[in-house]
Design an enzyme around this catalytic site. Sequence first.
Site, mmCIF file in Angstrom:
data_model
loop_
_atom_site.group_PDB
_atom_site.id
_atom_site.type_symbol
_atom_site.label_atom_id
_atom_site.label_comp_id
_atom_site.label_asym_id
_atom_site.label_seq_id
_atom_site.Cartn_x
_atom_site.Cartn_y
_atom_site.Cartn_z
ATOM 1 C CE1 TYR A 64 -3.062 -3.009 0.288
ATOM 2 C CE2 TYR A 64 -3.599 -2.359 2.522
ATOM 3 C CZ TYR A 64 -3.777 -3.194 1.451
ATOM 4 O OH TYR A 64 -4.692 -4.217 1.538
ATOM 5 N N GLY A 65 1.033 1.819 -1.147
ATOM 6 C CA GLY A 65 1.850 3.017 -1.269
ATOM 7 C C GLY A 65 2.880 2.951 -2.395
#
Length: 201
Positions: A64-65
Amino acid sequence: MSIEPPAGTITIAGKTVSRLGFGTMRLTGPGTWGHPEDFTTAVCVLRQAVNAYGITHIDTADAYGPHTAEALIRHALYPYPDDVLVATKVGMIRPAPHVWAPHGHPGYLRACVEASLRRLGRERLDLCYLHRIDPKVPIEDQLGTLQALKSEGKIGHIGLSKVTSEDIRLAGKYIAVAAVQNVLNVRDNFDPALELCRDLG
């Protein structure tokens, strides 16, 4: 106005947590890529989830990211309350926004776990999911790596993400599957993995 905590609790990875968890994927930038547009608001949302709404199950992933959500969680919640479970996932690479690819090479999985420990500020990941089973790598190698990290004390419990009933049964030959994270909503057909998980406890 009083805020009621989420109704009920469940036990995940040996810890009793709120039945309703908080997923952190949307705290990143567009395409689950980069930093949130408003860092302060993202931190505030995490703190409110725990402190105002009683959420004690936080779900995240190194992808996530990538790496953004785990760092946000540490910034917002460290030192972690004793009743909070932070579950993360490893085994996915992110070459670009909206692009996801499983990568289950043992060396990569080990590096992911070590990096997640540092970003989250933990000595042990309470619950670590294999984000996806990589079809290019023998499953026993992927799960064996996570099991070795568990034996070293770096992982408390191992879970699986986006798997079939057959995957769960096969994985059970190599690890104790603590949790399964699959899509479940009213728009999708019933997932038989749900009944299998219930049968397996």
